[in-house]
Structures are given as C-alpha cells and as structure tokens.
Write a protein that holds these residues in place. Sequence first.
Motif, PDB file in Angstrom:
ATOM      1  N   UNK A 176      -7.122  -6.519  -1.953  1.00  9.33           N
ATOM      2  CA  UNK A 176      -7.397  -7.163  -0.672  1.00  9.33           C
ATOM      3  C   UNK A 176      -6.125  -7.853  -0.175  1.00  9.33           C
ATOM      4  N   UNK A 177      -5.852  -7.669   1.099  1.00 10.33           N
ATOM      5  CA  UNK A 177      -4.649  -8.260   1.695  1.00 10.33           C
ATOM      6  C   UNK A 177      -3.473  -7.301   1.754  1.00 10.33           C
ATOM      7  N   UNK A 178      -3.535  -6.203   0.995  1.00 11.52           N
ATOM      8  CA  UNK A 178      -2.476  -5.199   1.071  1.00 11.52           C
ATOM      9  C   UNK A 178      -2.551  -4.492   2.417  1.00 11.52           C
ATOM     10  N   UNK A 179      -1.456  -3.889   2.810  1.00  8.75           N
ATOM     11  CA  UNK A 179      -1.437  -3.138   4.059  1.00  8.75           C
ATOM     12  C   UNK A 179      -1.643  -1.660   3.767  1.00  8.75           C
ATOM     13  N   UNK A 180      -2.357  -0.992   4.641  1.00 15.25           N
ATOM     14  CA  UNK A 180      -2.606   0.442   4.515  1.00 15.25           C
ATOM     15  C   UNK A 180      -2.012   1.119   5.751  1.00 15.25           C
TER      16      UNK A 180
ATOM     17  N   UNK B 193       0.192   1.783  -5.310  1.00 13.96           N
ATOM     18  CA  UNK B 193      -0.563   3.031  -5.319  1.00 13.96           C
ATOM     19  C   UNK B 193      -1.999   2.770  -4.858  1.00 13.96           C
ATOM     20  N   UNK B 194      -2.667   3.818  -4.469  1.00 12.99           N
ATOM     21  CA  UNK B 194      -4.067   3.730  -4.044  1.00 12.99           C
ATOM     22  C   UNK B 194      -4.913   3.094  -5.146  1.00 12.99           C
ATOM     23  N   UNK B 195      -4.624   3.419  -6.388  1.00 14.12           N
ATOM     24  CA  UNK B 195      -5.420   2.895  -7.505  1.00 14.12           C
ATOM     25  C   UNK B 195      -5.158   1.405  -7.774  1.00 14.12           C
TER      26      UNK B 195
ATOM     27  N   UNK C  97       1.095  -0.997   0.842  1.00  9.51           N
ATOM     28  CA  UNK C  97       2.134  -1.931   0.409  1.00  9.51           C
ATOM     29  C   UNK C  97       1.547  -3.326   0.266  1.00  9.51           C
ATOM     30  N   UNK C  98       2.291  -4.165  -0.445  1.00  7.04           N
ATOM     31  CA  UNK C  98       1.864  -5.538  -0.708  1.00  7.04           C
ATOM     32  C   UNK C  98       2.910  -6.494  -0.129  1.00  7.04           C
TER      33      UNK C  98
END
Length: 164
Positions: A107-111, A101-103, A156-157
């Motif tokens: 760092x390193x996650x994809x948007x 989730x946005x919350x 996503x991670x």
Amino acid sequence: MSHRLIKSALKPFLLLVALVSFSVTAVSFAQQANADSSDKPQYSAVYKEAKKHLGTSYVYGATGPTHFDCSGFTKYVYKKSIGKAIPRTAQAQYRGTKKVSKSHVKKGDLVYFGSSTFGISHVGMYIGNGKMIDSQNRGVVTEKVYAPWWHVVGFSRPATLSYD
C-alpha cells in the motif's frame, strides 16, 4: 577484613550492578526500536490525503489541489502528506523512485501503466486488494489496478512507509 569476606560482600553488589546495566540496555534498545518504527512516515497519512481528493476533476498538467492529472495527483499527495518530493511526470516518477516487483507491492506504492517502462502514460497509488486511487478522465477515483483499459508496466516505492 579478610580477602574472602570482601569477596563475598562484593558478589551481591556486582550482581546488582549487572542487573541494572542489563535493564538500562534493554530499555534503551526498546526505545530505539520504537523510534525506528515511528520515524517512518505512516501509510495512513498518505491514504488519508489521497482520499480527501476523491471526485476532484482531471485537468491535463494540473498539480492540485483543485484539479489534477495522474502524476500531479501522486506528486501532490506524497508532498502534502509526508513531505516527500517526487518527480513531476509519471515517466520521471518511475525513473526516480525505487522499483518493486508485483509480488512485493505494498500500500502506498505507485503503479504505472503504458506500452512499456519506456512508454509510461499513467500512474496511480496502490491501496491494497488489487485497487488504486488515481486521477484520470473521470477525476480522482478508486478503481481496480487490473482493468481491461490499463496495461500495468511496473511498480515503485517512493517512500518506506509504516503500516501501524
């Protein structure tokens, strides 16, 4: 030797055995905790690899290292930096990685950007403070995630990273 004498001589020995056992167990747990955190790939490695390509030109369908499109860039960075293979396209990367989730974005996650989670047209890597590094028509750049020309549709991670 009387039973009482044996018992009193045995007490210090048993205490010493218990203390040694406790110490060995504590050291073992500490080593395991350190091993667990160092087993995670480092965000710094992913970020360092991504930063190396700032200014690299955008070419649709390119997967690097001399040209990238958006998903070619994220795929290349994860594979080159920590050996993590992720799908080729932005839509497939969203489908093939763990949603966050946005919350809970780190760092390193994809948007992801587009019209919806079924119409993803762009992906970048979140680097903190509302910014991302991505490959787009100006090449590989650092920019704000929430800009008027982007519509965020998800996060996503691809990997659980360590931030030490």
